[in-house]
Enzyme design. Structure first.
Site, PDB file in Angstrom:
ATOM      1  CD  GLU A  47      -2.891  -1.189   0.191  1.00 16.44           C
ATOM      2  OE1 GLU A  47      -2.995  -0.221  -0.592  1.00 16.44           O
ATOM      3  OE2 GLU A  47      -3.573  -2.226   0.078  1.00 16.44           O
ATOM      4  CB  THR A 383      -5.146   7.472  -1.732  1.00 12.98           C
ATOM      5  OG1 THR A 383      -3.878   6.975  -2.139  1.00 12.98           O
ATOM      6  CG2 THR A 383      -6.147   6.346  -1.714  1.00 12.98           C
TER       7      THR A 383
HETATM    8  O1  GFB Z   1       0.076   7.976  -2.218  1.00  9.65           O
HETATM    9  P1  GFB Z   1      -0.426   6.847  -3.009  1.00  9.65           P
HETATM   10  O2  GFB Z   1      -0.913   5.699  -2.250  1.00  9.65           O
HETATM   11  O3  GFB Z   1      -1.507   7.371  -4.030  1.00  9.65           O
HETATM   12  O4  GFB Z   1       0.769   6.351  -3.925  1.00  9.65           O
HETATM   13  P2  GFB Z   1      -2.359   6.614  -5.169  1.00  9.65           P
HETATM   14  C1  GFB Z   1       1.326   7.163  -4.889  1.00  9.65           C
HETATM   15  C2  GFB Z   1       2.742   7.597  -4.486  1.00  9.65           C
HETATM   16  O5  GFB Z   1       3.417   7.973  -5.694  1.00  9.65           O
HETATM   17  C3  GFB Z   1       2.777   8.824  -3.592  1.00  9.65           C
HETATM   18  C4  GFB Z   1       4.101   9.176  -5.513  1.00  9.65           C
HETATM   19  O6  GFB Z   1       2.717   8.556  -2.220  1.00  9.65           O
HETATM   20  C5  GFB Z   1       4.088   9.460  -4.005  1.00  9.65           C
HETATM   21  O7  GFB Z   1       5.174   8.799  -3.399  1.00  9.65           O
HETATM   22  N1  GFB Z   1       3.370  10.238  -6.199  1.00  9.65           N
HETATM   23  C6  GFB Z   1       2.189  10.152  -6.845  1.00  9.65           C
HETATM   24  C7  GFB Z   1       3.786  11.508  -6.289  1.00  9.65           C
HETATM   25  N2  GFB Z   1       1.828  11.349  -7.345  1.00  9.65           N
HETATM   26  C8  GFB Z   1       2.810  12.223  -7.017  1.00  9.65           C
HETATM   27  C9  GFB Z   1       3.020  13.620  -7.233  1.00  9.65           C
HETATM   28  O8  GFB Z   1       2.207  14.307  -7.827  1.00  9.65           O
HETATM   29  N3  GFB Z   1       4.149  14.152  -6.724  1.00  9.65           N
HETATM   30  C10 GFB Z   1       5.064  13.416  -6.039  1.00  9.65           C
HETATM   31  N4  GFB Z   1       6.147  14.033  -5.560  1.00  9.65           N
HETATM   32  N5  GFB Z   1       4.906  12.092  -5.822  1.00  9.65           N
HETATM   33  C11 GFB Z   1      -2.095   3.986  -5.485  1.00  9.65           C
HETATM   34  C12 GFB Z   1      -1.156   3.155  -4.648  1.00  9.65           C
HETATM   35  O9  GFB Z   1      -1.582   5.290  -5.486  1.00  9.65           O
HETATM   36  O10 GFB Z   1      -2.085   3.591  -6.819  1.00  9.65           O
HETATM   37  C13 GFB Z   1      -1.359   1.691  -4.855  1.00  9.65           C
HETATM   38  O11 GFB Z   1      -1.379   3.406  -3.278  1.00  9.65           O
HETATM   39  C14 GFB Z   1      -1.324   1.358  -6.344  1.00  9.65           C
HETATM   40  O12 GFB Z   1      -0.341   0.994  -4.194  1.00  9.65           O
HETATM   41  C15 GFB Z   1      -2.333   2.231  -7.069  1.00  9.65           C
HETATM   42  O13 GFB Z   1      -0.002   1.587  -6.822  1.00  9.65           O
HETATM   43  C16 GFB Z   1      -2.303   1.998  -8.568  1.00  9.65           C
HETATM   44  O14 GFB Z   1      -3.691   6.236  -4.640  1.00  9.65           O
HETATM   45  O15 GFB Z   1      -2.304   7.540  -6.311  1.00  9.65           O
END
Ligand code: GFB
Length: 426
Positions: A47, A383
């Site tokens: 996650e 998220t």
């Molecule tokens: O936070 P997160 O659970 O959001 O995971 P989702 C995405 C991670 O990617 C963030 C990086 O915590 C950051 O480390 N990241 C994404 C970014 N967008 C940005 C951005 O705009 N700027 C920066 N600096 N970093 C889910 C994941 O991601 O997506 C699941 O939790 C799975 O494991 C799924 O991969 C497809 O909800 O977007």
């Protein structure tokens, strides 16, 4: 003293843990106060950061209700080795304390919390009393009902007993840590419903719930005031906010006074939709990488994303665009080229900032800047985007300026449903 509030420390603690001794005064007398117990938790390793933040809220509210009857302290699970934290030069990115990202004093205005390393100091040994690995029911279920049972493990557990009977497992990459007892638990439960089990069926000083994402919000859902109380306590660290604010001021002509986004102590802060104006820029969360496969239908091409963004500029009277993205540089530059007059910005950390706050801190700075924009456009079911929505609810933005998302290039208006509005409640 590590935690604030009304939690008593036993005389025994005082006697053998110098962490509680202040100056040369004689030990204080604590009478009959109950020793605090410790709740630890972890989440499925796959996650991401922002779902983990949601799990914190569920467990925090469990600790809140436990404290109505006896003192429990939540041990904050160190951050580490998240799939999305991919900057190679930073090495392993493990054992990161919560204070790197969050304001602990603010969390403590909701519930008592300590860092894992402080927990180890207080306990004096690298030990956790009981570990429960949450899992589903092997036989499945016909109708959802709340239940929990100690059961055989369905999958091969992440914990193994060594020759001395100690349970070894992935305790946040602290190899010396072990548990005295381990069991799998099938659970279909609201987080707060773990309270009777923890109080009556466990006796150890510390209890660890692994796979805590299995516990659901229940009545403490995004719609309820309790959810929002815990959420409002999750302030980012002062340092990360300051870095984001300096960027806003320098590049985006944005500051809290002009933007009507001044922060107060969250326990006294109550904003209405529309109170906040936001800085004169649009912010977009352009989620790429694994989203290109995970949600290929709802993620636009860069060209199409730029086209959608342009439509917001005139109605909101902004000429600057801030891009938060996980896209590699070449994709970002391709996106920038789709604009002629509009100025496009992204936050690029200095080497010092990256080393100190790592990928997680940079992502928070991105979120903070997005949270202060006059209008925000996010990514479908991310998220990362959802947490920005919440930040904007707390700051008092109008919902029209917050709940927008990029549509897939092939999605028509009907298909491209806009994000659910989670209105703040107090
Ligand atoms: O936070 P997160 O659970 O959001 O995971 P989702 C995405 C991670 O990617 C963030 C990086 O915590 C950051 O480390 N990241 C994404 C970014 N967008 C940005 C951005 O705009 N700027 C920066 N600096 N970093 C889910 C994941 O991601 O997506 C699941 O939790 C799975 O494991 C799924 O991969 C497809 O909800 O977007």
């Amino acid at each position: 003293v590590i935690f604030s509030g009304c939690y008593m420390i036993s005389a025994e603690d005082m006697a053998d843990k110098d962490v509680f001794q202040t100056s040369n005064q004689p030990p204080l007398q604590f009478g009959q106060a109950k020793e605090p117990r410790y709740l630890l938790y972890d989440v499925n390793p796959g996650e991401g950061f922002n779902l983990r933040r949601d799990v914190y809220i569920r467990v925090a509210n469990l600790v809140k209700v436990l404290n109505e009857d006896e003192p429990w302290i939540l041990v904050l699970p160190p951050w580490g080795r998240l799939y999305h934290w991919q900057t190679r030069e930073l090495g392993a990115q493990i054992k990161i304390p919560w204070s790197t990202f969050f304001d602990l004093e603010s969390l403590r205005k909701h519930i008592p919390v300590i860092e894992f390393e402080d927990y180890l100091k207080v306990i004096g040994k690298p030990v956790i009393g009981e570990v429960y690995y949450l899992q589903s029911y092997k036989e499945g279920w016909d109708k959802w009902e709340e239940k929990m049972d100690i059961r055989e493990c369905i999958d091969k557990p992440r914990y193994q007993q060594d020759e001395n009977g100690k349970w070894r497992g992935p305790f946040f990459y602290y190899d010396e840590v072990y548990a005295e007892k381990f069991a799998c638990m099938s659970a279909q439960s609201y987080a707060v419903s773990m309270k009777p089990f923890l109080m009556k069926n466990t006796t150890a000083r510390s209890v660890f719930l692994d796979r805590a994402e299995a516990l659901i919000h229940g009545m403490f859902s995004e719609w309820s005031a309790e959810y929002w109380t815990a959420r409002r306590s999750m302030r980012f660290s002062r340092e990360l906010r300051d870095i984001g604010d300096a960027f806003r001021e320098k590049y985006l002509r944005s500051n809290d006074k002009k933007d009507r986004t001044e922060l107060k102590d969250w326990t006294n802060m109550k904003r209405k939709h529309g109170d906040a104006l936001g800085g004169p820029y649009l912010a977009v969360h352009l989620r790429r990488k694994d989203y290109l496969h995970a949600h290929s239908k709802q993620v636009p091409t860069l060209k199409n994303a730029a086209k959608q963004i342009k439509k917001f500029l005139i109605p909101y009277d902004v000429q600057r665009v801030f891009v938060a993205t996980d896209a590699p540089d070449e994709e970002f530059f391709e996106f920038v080229q789709k604009f002629k007059k509009t100025k496009i910005y992204r936050f690029e950390p200095t080497k010092e900032i990256l080393e100190k706050y790592k990928d997680g801190g940079v992502a928070i700075i991105d979120q903070w800047i997005c949270a202060h924009a006059r209008v925000f456009v996010g990514t479908y079911v991310s998220t990362f985007t959802f947490r920005i929505h919440e930040e904007r609810e707390i700051l008092g933005f109008s919902q029209e300026s917050t709940y927008n998302r990029l549509c897939g290039s092939e999605e028509d208006d009907k298909e491209c449903e806009q994000p659910t509005k989670w209105s703040i409640s107090y």
